[in-house]
Design an enzyme around this catalytic site. Structure first.
Site, PDB file in Angstrom:
ATOM      1  N   PRO A  88       1.043  -1.323   0.110  1.00 35.98           N
ATOM      2  CA  PRO A  88       0.127   0.305  -0.161  1.00 35.98           C
ATOM      3  C   PRO A  88       0.698   0.693  -0.212  1.00 35.98           C
ATOM      4  O   PRO A  88       2.181   1.766   0.525  1.00 35.98           O
ATOM      5  CB  PRO A  88      -0.807   0.189   1.381  1.00 35.98           C
ATOM      6  N   HIS A 248       7.925   0.164   7.843  1.00 37.60           N
ATOM      7  CA  HIS A 248       6.706   1.540   6.769  1.00 37.60           C
ATOM      8  C   HIS A 248       8.337   1.982   5.263  1.00 37.60           C
ATOM      9  O   HIS A 248       8.337   3.226   5.792  1.00 37.60           O
ATOM     10  CB  HIS A 248       6.573   2.573   7.512  1.00 37.60           C
ATOM     11  N   ARG A 303       8.249   1.397  -2.831  1.00 37.65           N
ATOM     12  CA  ARG A 303       8.494   2.477  -3.381  1.00 37.65           C
ATOM     13  C   ARG A 303       9.291   2.113  -4.336  1.00 37.65           C
ATOM     14  O   ARG A 303       8.751   2.124  -5.736  1.00 37.65           O
ATOM     15  CB  ARG A 303      10.846   3.036  -2.948  1.00 37.65           C
TER      16      ARG A 303
HETATM   17  C1  LIG Z   1       5.600   6.634  -0.535  1.00 32.57           C
HETATM   18  C2  LIG Z   1       4.891   5.916   0.603  1.00 32.57           C
HETATM   19  C3  LIG Z   1       3.467   5.751   0.628  1.00 32.57           C
HETATM   20  C4  LIG Z   1       2.776   4.986   1.884  1.00 32.57           C
HETATM   21  N1  LIG Z   1       1.980   5.191   2.339  1.00 32.57           N
HETATM   22  C5  LIG Z   1       1.655   3.772   2.837  1.00 32.57           C
HETATM   23  C6  LIG Z   1       0.374   3.711   3.980  1.00 32.57           C
HETATM   24  O1  LIG Z   1      -0.924   4.496   3.085  1.00 32.57           O
HETATM   25  N2  LIG Z   1      -0.359   2.780   4.235  1.00 32.57           N
HETATM   26  C7  LIG Z   1       1.163   1.972   4.637  1.00 32.57           C
HETATM   27  O2  LIG Z   1       0.580   0.452   5.411  1.00 32.57           O
HETATM   28  N3  LIG Z   1       2.160   1.894   4.042  1.00 32.57           N
HETATM   29  C8  LIG Z   1       2.451   2.817   3.210  1.00 32.57           C
HETATM   30  N4  LIG Z   1       3.560   3.400   3.281  1.00 32.57           N
HETATM   31  C9  LIG Z   1       4.633   2.170   3.405  1.00 32.57           C
HETATM   32  C10 LIG Z   1       4.888   0.802   2.457  1.00 32.57           C
HETATM   33  O3  LIG Z   1       3.616   0.100   2.869  1.00 32.57           O
HETATM   34  C11 LIG Z   1       5.627  -0.145   3.007  1.00 32.57           C
HETATM   35  O4  LIG Z   1       5.852  -0.771   3.842  1.00 32.57           O
HETATM   36  C12 LIG Z   1       7.181   0.240   2.407  1.00 32.57           C
HETATM   37  O5  LIG Z   1       7.562   1.010   1.668  1.00 32.57           O
HETATM   38  C13 LIG Z   1       8.287  -0.792   2.267  1.00 32.57           C
HETATM   39  O6  LIG Z   1       9.497  -0.150   2.059  1.00 32.57           O
HETATM   40  P1  LIG Z   1      10.635  -0.201   1.151  1.00 32.57           P
HETATM   41  O7  LIG Z   1       9.594   1.626  -0.035  1.00 32.57           O
HETATM   42  O8  LIG Z   1      11.616  -0.159   0.945  1.00 32.57           O
HETATM   43  O9  LIG Z   1       9.840  -1.517  -0.199  1.00 32.57           O
HETATM   44  C14 LIG Z   1       4.138   4.157   2.223  1.00 32.57           C
HETATM   45  C15 LIG Z   1       5.542   3.603   1.878  1.00 32.57           C
HETATM   46  C16 LIG Z   1       6.231   4.824   1.078  1.00 32.57           C
HETATM   47  C17 LIG Z   1       7.504   5.320  -0.029  1.00 32.57           C
END
Ligand SMILES: Cc1cc2nc3c(=O)[nH]c(=O)nc-3n(C[C@H](O)[C@H](O)[C@H](O)COP(=O)(O)O)c2cc1C
Length: 356
Positions: A88, A248, A303
């Site tokens: 997400p 996150h 990401r």
């Molecule tokens: C721009 C952005 C927005 C995100 N929005 C949410 C969200 O709305 N809900 C949520 O549970 N996690 C959110 N996340 C966390 C991601 O679901 C996930 O845990 C995280 O991106 C994983 O790490 P990675 O980017 O290194 O793969 C967000 C992450 C990013 C980078």
């Protein structure tokens, strides 16, 4: 970007470079950044470097590393054709005008599971209509939830999940505190005023809230943001059907441990059969393999998904998923694994062993 241009992409990291070229600098900084100085976000990726793949040549190395191996799996009663799912991510209109619709199209075309953020730019019904389309082979929709500070709103949210055909709820527990990224602030990123997220989100969520959710839904609930064995055991005991080991992507508080470091102890604590999703720092199909070897059943792509979306919309996300699955099956072939169930810690070697 045309399909021909897309073929210049050799690995998932190339999408990051392409995204940097097309996005406004402050938006790219917001997307890439981790909280504070971004140390946890960096540690998430570095944690994968602490493990090497251990090839298994005998008996009979599987030679066709490009063919899709048997990577189907079941999680909380939901069938997936690959353990690589889309995480997400809020407000994807920041990265591409088609936003989550483009991601859903890529998910449907590649039979990939997708977790839709509660704060998506595109409405749940529109995304669901793409994923639930009869012609879409197998692209389960999961819906991510933050507790809101109004119980009536929480109930209508749950009802919308039920009516959309969502197959599970991913309840995010770790976002009560989200320190901004210093890089994003320095680049001048400002949250758009119409993002109501943090105003309407409940603060810390307690056990009673989670029990209330479990009573009010027939869907399996997975708790996202778990970093300790103690929390995982508690969540299992109160009836949560699975956990997402995640920090996150290093976007809550800078200084928490890399998610991968926590994974083996959490798997050990909850036992072999309890569903575990993993994310934070995954940048290749080889990383997916390592996370599965250390205890995950499946992995969420954060990401990378937004980088590919920014670079080339649905085509970009679809191509990213293709490369990730190819890399995963290449790692499986190299390590002698015919199925996901055969991937285990014996397929890896700690880099520290060599350093001693
Ligand atoms: C721009 C952005 C927005 C995100 N929005 C949410 C969200 O709305 N809900 C949520 O549970 N996690 C959110 N996340 C966390 C991601 O679901 C996930 O845990 C995280 O991106 C994983 O790490 P990675 O980017 O290194 O793969 C967000 C992450 C990013 C980078």
């Amino acid at each position: 970007m045309t399909f021909k241009e897309l073929s210049s992409v050799q690995c998932p990291d190339d999408f990051e470079e392409l995204a940097e070229k097309v996005l406004p600098p402050e938006v790219f900084a917001y997307l890439k950044g981790g909280s504070g100085r971004g140390r946890t976000a960096l540690a998430n990726q570095d944690a994968f470097l602490a493990w090497d793949l251990l090839p298994k040549l005998l008996p009979g190395l599987l030679l066709d590393s490009t063919s899709k191996g048997n990577v189907g799996m079941n999680l909380c009663g939901v069938g997936f054709s690959s353990p690589i799912l889309l995480a997400p991510l809020a407000h994807q209109a920041l990265y591409h005008p088609e936003a989550e619709l483009a991601v859903a199209k890529a998910a449907a075309a590649s039979s990939t599971g997708m977790v839709l953020s509660q704060w998506s730019s595109t409405g749940l019904a529109d995304v669901a209509s793409i994923l639930n389309n009869q012609s879409a082979a197998q692209s389960p929709l999961l819906t991510q939830m933050y507790f809101l500070n109004n119980q009536a709103h929480n109930l209508s949210l749950i009802e919308s999940f039920h009516s959309s055909g969502s197959q599970a709820i991913v309840l995010t527990l770790d976002a009560a505190i989200q320190q901004p990224s210093m890089d994003a602030m320095r680049a001048g990123f400002v949250m758009p005023k119409n993002w109501s997220n943090t105003h309407s989100m409940a603060g810390a969520v307690g056990i009673a809230d989670i029990e209330w959710l479990l009573k009010n839904t027939h869907l399996p609930v997975m708790a996202k943001g778990v970093l300790s064995a103690k929390d995982a055991i508690l969540l299992k005991q109160i009836g949560v059907q699975g956990v997402v080991v995640s920090n996150h992507g290093g976007r809550t508080v800078d200084g928490v441990p890399a998610a991968l470091k926590q994974l083996p102890a959490i798997r050990h604590a909850v036992g072999p059969d309890y569903p575990i999703l993993f994310d934070s720092g995954v940048r290749s199909g080889y990383d997916v393999f390592k996370a599965i070897a250390l205890g995950a059943n499946a992995v969420l792509i954060g990401r990378l998904q937004a980088y590919a979306l920014a670079a080339a919309g649905a085509l970009g996300v679809g191509y990213l998923l293709k490369i990730l699955n190819q890399e995963l099956t290449a790692a499986m072939s190299l390590c002698g694994c015919n199925t996901l169930a055969e991937i285990n810690a014996d397929c890896l070697q700690s880099v520290h062993i060599l350093e001693r």
